[in-house]
Write a protein that holds these residues in place. Structure first.
Motif, PDB file in Angstrom:
ATOM      1  N   GLY A   1      37.252 147.874 -10.872  1.00  0.00           N
ATOM      2  CA  GLY A   1      37.822 148.963 -11.677  1.00  0.00           C
ATOM      3  C   GLY A   1      38.611 149.951 -10.834  1.00  0.00           C
ATOM      4  O   GLY A   1      39.529 150.613 -11.319  1.00  0.00           O
ATOM      5  N   GLU A   2      38.285 150.038  -9.559  1.00  0.00           N
ATOM      6  CA  GLU A   2      38.923 151.017  -8.684  1.00  0.00           C
ATOM      7  C   GLU A   2      40.198 150.483  -8.017  1.00  0.00           C
ATOM      8  O   GLU A   2      41.004 151.230  -7.497  1.00  0.00           O
ATOM      9  N   CYS A   3      40.347 149.163  -8.018  1.00  0.00           N
ATOM     10  CA  CYS A   3      41.449 148.545  -7.254  1.00  0.00           C
ATOM     11  C   CYS A   3      42.721 148.443  -8.095  1.00  0.00           C
ATOM     12  O   CYS A   3      42.860 147.547  -8.941  1.00  0.00           O
ATOM     13  N   GLU A   4      43.662 149.352  -7.848  1.00  0.00           N
ATOM     14  CA  GLU A   4      44.920 149.337  -8.610  1.00  0.00           C
ATOM     15  C   GLU A   4      45.769 148.126  -8.261  1.00  0.00           C
ATOM     16  O   GLU A   4      46.545 147.634  -9.070  1.00  0.00           O
ATOM     17  N   ALA A   5      45.609 147.623  -7.061  1.00  0.00           N
ATOM     18  CA  ALA A   5      46.411 146.469  -6.624  1.00  0.00           C
ATOM     19  C   ALA A   5      45.884 145.148  -7.191  1.00  0.00           C
ATOM     20  O   ALA A   5      46.482 144.096  -6.981  1.00  0.00           O
ATOM     21  N   LYS A   6      44.779 145.220  -7.882  1.00  0.00           N
ATOM     22  CA  LYS A   6      44.120 144.027  -8.457  1.00  0.00           C
ATOM     23  C   LYS A   6      43.937 142.936  -7.395  1.00  0.00           C
ATOM     24  O   LYS A   6      44.243 141.758  -7.601  1.00  0.00           O
ATOM     25  N   ALA A   7      43.432 143.348  -6.263  1.00  0.00           N
ATOM     26  CA  ALA A   7      43.306 142.420  -5.121  1.00  0.00           C
ATOM     27  C   ALA A   7      41.919 141.786  -5.018  1.00  0.00           C
ATOM     28  O   ALA A   7      41.703 140.935  -4.176  1.00  0.00           O
ATOM     29  N   ILE A   8      40.986 142.221  -5.886  1.00  0.00           N
ATOM     30  CA  ILE A   8      39.605 141.748  -5.721  1.00  0.00           C
ATOM     31  C   ILE A   8      39.266 140.667  -6.751  1.00  0.00           C
ATOM     32  O   ILE A   8      39.435 140.861  -7.960  1.00  0.00           O
ATOM     33  N   LYS A   9      38.796 139.532  -6.246  1.00  0.00           N
ATOM     34  CA  LYS A   9      38.297 138.473  -7.141  1.00  0.00           C
ATOM     35  C   LYS A   9      36.786 138.369  -6.925  1.00  0.00           C
ATOM     36  O   LYS A   9      36.328 138.067  -5.815  1.00  0.00           O
ATOM     37  N   LEU A  10      36.061 138.670  -7.995  1.00  0.00           N
ATOM     38  CA  LEU A  10      34.592 138.706  -7.890  1.00  0.00           C
ATOM     39  C   LEU A  10      33.983 137.674  -8.837  1.00  0.00           C
ATOM     40  O   LEU A  10      34.320 137.623 -10.011  1.00  0.00           O
ATOM     41  N   GLU A  11      33.095 136.833  -8.283  1.00  0.00           N
ATOM     42  CA  GLU A  11      32.417 135.819  -9.124  1.00  0.00           C
ATOM     43  C   GLU A  11      30.955 135.728  -8.734  1.00  0.00           C
ATOM     44  O   GLU A  11      30.592 136.055  -7.605  1.00  0.00           O
ATOM     45  N   SER A  12      30.147 135.281  -9.690  1.00  0.00           N
ATOM     46  CA  SER A  12      28.766 135.008  -9.290  1.00  0.00           C
ATOM     47  C   SER A  12      28.635 133.506  -9.072  1.00  0.00           C
ATOM     48  O   SER A  12      29.176 132.702  -9.846  1.00  0.00           O
ATOM     49  N   ILE A  13      27.931 133.128  -8.013  1.00  0.00           N
ATOM     50  CA  ILE A  13      27.735 131.700  -7.708  1.00  0.00           C
ATOM     51  C   ILE A  13      26.500 131.238  -8.485  1.00  0.00           C
ATOM     52  O   ILE A  13      25.386 131.721  -8.237  1.00  0.00           O
ATOM     53  N   LEU A  14      26.716 130.362  -9.447  1.00  0.00           N
ATOM     54  CA  LEU A  14      25.673 130.078 -10.445  1.00  0.00           C
ATOM     55  C   LEU A  14      24.470 129.309  -9.915  1.00  0.00           C
ATOM     56  O   LEU A  14      23.400 129.340 -10.516  1.00  0.00           O
ATOM     57  N   ASP A  15      24.641 128.626  -8.770  1.00  0.00           N
ATOM     58  CA  ASP A  15      23.477 127.876  -8.262  1.00  0.00           C
ATOM     59  C   ASP A  15      22.928 128.471  -6.960  1.00  0.00           C
ATOM     60  O   ASP A  15      22.220 127.795  -6.218  1.00  0.00           O
ATOM     61  N   SER A  16      23.266 129.747  -6.692  1.00  0.00           N
ATOM     62  CA  SER A  16      22.733 130.407  -5.483  1.00  0.00           C
ATOM     63  C   SER A  16      22.077 131.722  -5.883  1.00  0.00           C
ATOM     64  O   SER A  16      22.667 132.522  -6.623  1.00  0.00           O
ATOM     65  N   PHE A  17      20.892 131.951  -5.363  1.00  0.00           N
ATOM     66  CA  PHE A  17      20.103 133.106  -5.794  1.00  0.00           C
ATOM     67  C   PHE A  17      19.576 133.889  -4.589  1.00  0.00           C
ATOM     68  O   PHE A  17      19.035 133.296  -3.656  1.00  0.00           O
ATOM     69  N   VAL A  18      19.770 135.202  -4.653  1.00  0.00           N
ATOM     70  CA  VAL A  18      19.221 136.075  -3.605  1.00  0.00           C
ATOM     71  C   VAL A  18      17.865 136.564  -4.105  1.00  0.00           C
ATOM     72  O   VAL A  18      17.779 137.301  -5.089  1.00  0.00           O
ATOM     73  N   PHE A  19      16.821 136.113  -3.451  1.00  0.00           N
ATOM     74  CA  PHE A  19      15.457 136.474  -3.848  1.00  0.00           C
ATOM     75  C   PHE A  19      14.955 137.670  -3.069  1.00  0.00           C
ATOM     76  O   PHE A  19      15.232 137.818  -1.879  1.00  0.00           O
ATOM     77  N   THR A  20      14.182 138.512  -3.740  1.00  0.00           N
ATOM     78  CA  THR A  20      13.421 139.565  -3.061  1.00  0.00           C
ATOM     79  C   THR A  20      11.974 139.394  -3.501  1.00  0.00           C
ATOM     80  O   THR A  20      11.669 139.471  -4.694  1.00  0.00           O
ATOM     81  N   ILE A  21      11.107 139.111  -2.552  1.00  0.00           N
ATOM     82  CA  ILE A  21       9.696 138.872  -2.886  1.00  0.00           C
ATOM     83  C   ILE A  21       8.797 139.695  -1.964  1.00  0.00           C
ATOM     84  O   ILE A  21       9.013 139.760  -0.752  1.00  0.00           O
ATOM     85  N   GLU A  22       7.836 140.348  -2.577  1.00  0.00           N
ATOM     86  CA  GLU A  22       6.860 141.130  -1.819  1.00  0.00           C
ATOM     87  C   GLU A  22       5.479 140.542  -2.112  1.00  0.00           C
ATOM     88  O   GLU A  22       5.139 140.298  -3.270  1.00  0.00           O
ATOM     89  N   SER A  23       4.709 140.331  -1.064  1.00  0.00           N
ATOM     90  CA  SER A  23       3.345 139.808  -1.239  1.00  0.00           C
ATOM     91  C   SER A  23       2.379 140.984  -1.338  1.00  0.00           C
ATOM     92  O   SER A  23       2.617 142.054  -0.769  1.00  0.00           O
ATOM     93  N   SER A  24       1.253 140.757  -2.049  1.00  0.00           N
ATOM     94  CA  SER A  24       0.247 141.833  -2.130  1.00  0.00           C
ATOM     95  C   SER A  24      -0.451 142.027  -0.787  1.00  0.00           C
ATOM     96  O   SER A  24      -1.199 142.974  -0.616  1.00  0.00           O
ATOM     97  N   GLY A  25      -0.193 141.122   0.161  1.00  0.00           N
ATOM     98  CA  GLY A  25      -0.853 141.200   1.462  1.00  0.00           C
ATOM     99  C   GLY A  25      -1.861 140.079   1.649  1.00  0.00           C
ATOM    100  O   GLY A  25      -2.419 139.898   2.719  1.00  0.00           O
ATOM    101  N   THR A  26      -2.073 139.302   0.601  1.00  0.00           N
ATOM    102  CA  THR A  26      -3.047 138.214   0.694  1.00  0.00           C
ATOM    103  C   THR A  26      -2.546 137.081   1.580  1.00  0.00           C
ATOM    104  O   THR A  26      -3.333 136.350   2.155  1.00  0.00           O
ATOM    105  N   MET A  27      -1.231 136.924   1.668  1.00  0.00           N
ATOM    106  CA  MET A  27      -0.656 135.876   2.525  1.00  0.00           C
ATOM    107  C   MET A  27       0.796 136.246   2.837  1.00  0.00           C
ATOM    108  O   MET A  27       1.407 137.030   2.096  1.00  0.00           O
ATOM    109  N   PRO A  28       1.364 135.679   3.923  1.00  0.00           N
ATOM    110  CA  PRO A  28       2.777 135.941   4.214  1.00  0.00           C
ATOM    111  C   PRO A  28       3.659 135.412   3.087  1.00  0.00           C
ATOM    112  O   PRO A  28       3.304 134.407   2.441  1.00  0.00           O
ATOM    113  N   VAL A  29       4.791 136.057   2.861  1.00  0.00           N
ATOM    114  CA  VAL A  29       5.674 135.652   1.760  1.00  0.00           C
ATOM    115  C   VAL A  29       6.118 134.193   1.915  1.00  0.00           C
ATOM    116  O   VAL A  29       6.244 133.469   0.928  1.00  0.00           O
TER     117      VAL A  29
END
Ligand code: SF4
Ligand code: SF4
Ligand SMILES: [Zn+2]
Length: 252
Positions: free
Chosen positions: A198-226
């Motif tokens: 929305g900020e790029c007046e030059a329309k230079a940015i191409k943004l896509e989501s990669i449908l078969d790649s996932f960034v995971f964030t996982i936290e363990s309760s401490g019972t075992m390593p993630v």
């Protein structure tokens, strides 16, 4: 832990997320007998606090879930670990004061406060821990925070004039200026919010989501390593798939 899982479907990624939270069996305090409690907390509050103390086991696999144990859930060393907690004030009762009969089992953290005892106040408890899953109760939830998002792909074209507006607006600090042009240097942080576009007046940015790649964030309760938690979650999915396979073979 944050990691990238690529080349899988959204259903599989979601399966890992759900298994981390509700299908990986761990130990938690299940039942207690209070012999003395002259602290300021009710018995039920003490019981709740003990149930939520994450427990570590040197070898979790030596324990069975009660319903799968040879004792058929009656209770035996194969499916329960007894403990004792005996303390007298003044002073704080900590998780480290929970003494298990099996030396391979202990609270994941020593200094979880249970209750402050005043002069002469006492707490005497016996009980046992069992191995169950988060689906049974959240105190057996091995993964306390499990989420993922699609990995983003950001391409900046030659039209970029280096105005820097996308860098300023990006709340995740994904973009940086390199040789007079914007560049995605921290792609794992991108939330695909599209503010930069929305900020790029030059329309230079191409943004896509990669449908078969996932960034995971996982936290363990401490019972075992993630790392172990994720491996065990995949094993649970595999076991279920094999069960289904067996059941289908019986039908045919
Ligand atoms: S807003 Fe567009 S033109 Fe300006 S630096 Fe970013 S990509 Fe380049
Ligand atoms: S989509 Fe949002 S998070 Fe991603 S680079 Fe653009 S502004 Fe930053
Ligand atoms: Zn048993």
């Amino acid at each position: 832990m944050r990691f990238l899982l690529s080349g899988v479907s959204a259903a599989f990624a979601n399966g890992i997320r759900r298994a981390c939270m509700s299908e990986v069996p761990i130990l938690a305090i299940d039942d207690i007998s209070l012999y003395d409690n002259t602290s300021v907390l009710f018995d039920e509050q003490i019981s709740l606090r003990l149930g939520l103390v994450p427990l570590q086991a040197e070898d979790l696999d030596v324990f069975s879930r009660p319903e799968e144990c040879q004792c058929k859930g009656e209770g035996c060393p194969g499916c329960r670990v007894d403990f004792m907690l005996s303390s007298e004030g003044p002073g704080m009762v900590y998780s480290k004061d929970i003494q298990f009969t099996d030396s391979g089992v202990k609270p994941a953290f020593d200094k979880i406060p249970i209750v402050i005892l005043g002069e002469g106040e006492k707490l005497v408890i016996e009980g046992f821990a069992t191995k169950r899953v988060g689906r049974d109760h959240s105190k057996w939830q091995a993964g306390t925070l499990c989420g993922y998002k699609n990995l983003a792909s950001i391409e900046i074209s030659k039209a970029c004039d280096g105005c820097g507006k996308c860098i300023e607006i990006c709340p995740r600090h994904v973009l940086a200026m390199e040789q007079g042009k914007a560049k995605a240097t921290n792609i794992l942080e991108c939330s695909l919010c599209k503010l930069c576009i929305g900020e790029c007046e030059a329309k230079a940015i191409k943004l896509e989501s990669i449908l078969d790649s996932f960034v995971f964030t996982i936290e363990s309760s401490g019972t075992m390593p993630v790392k172990d938690l994720v491996a065990r979650s995949a094993k649970e999915i595999k076991n279920r798939a094999m069960d289904l396979d067996t059941k289908l073979a019986e039908l045919s």
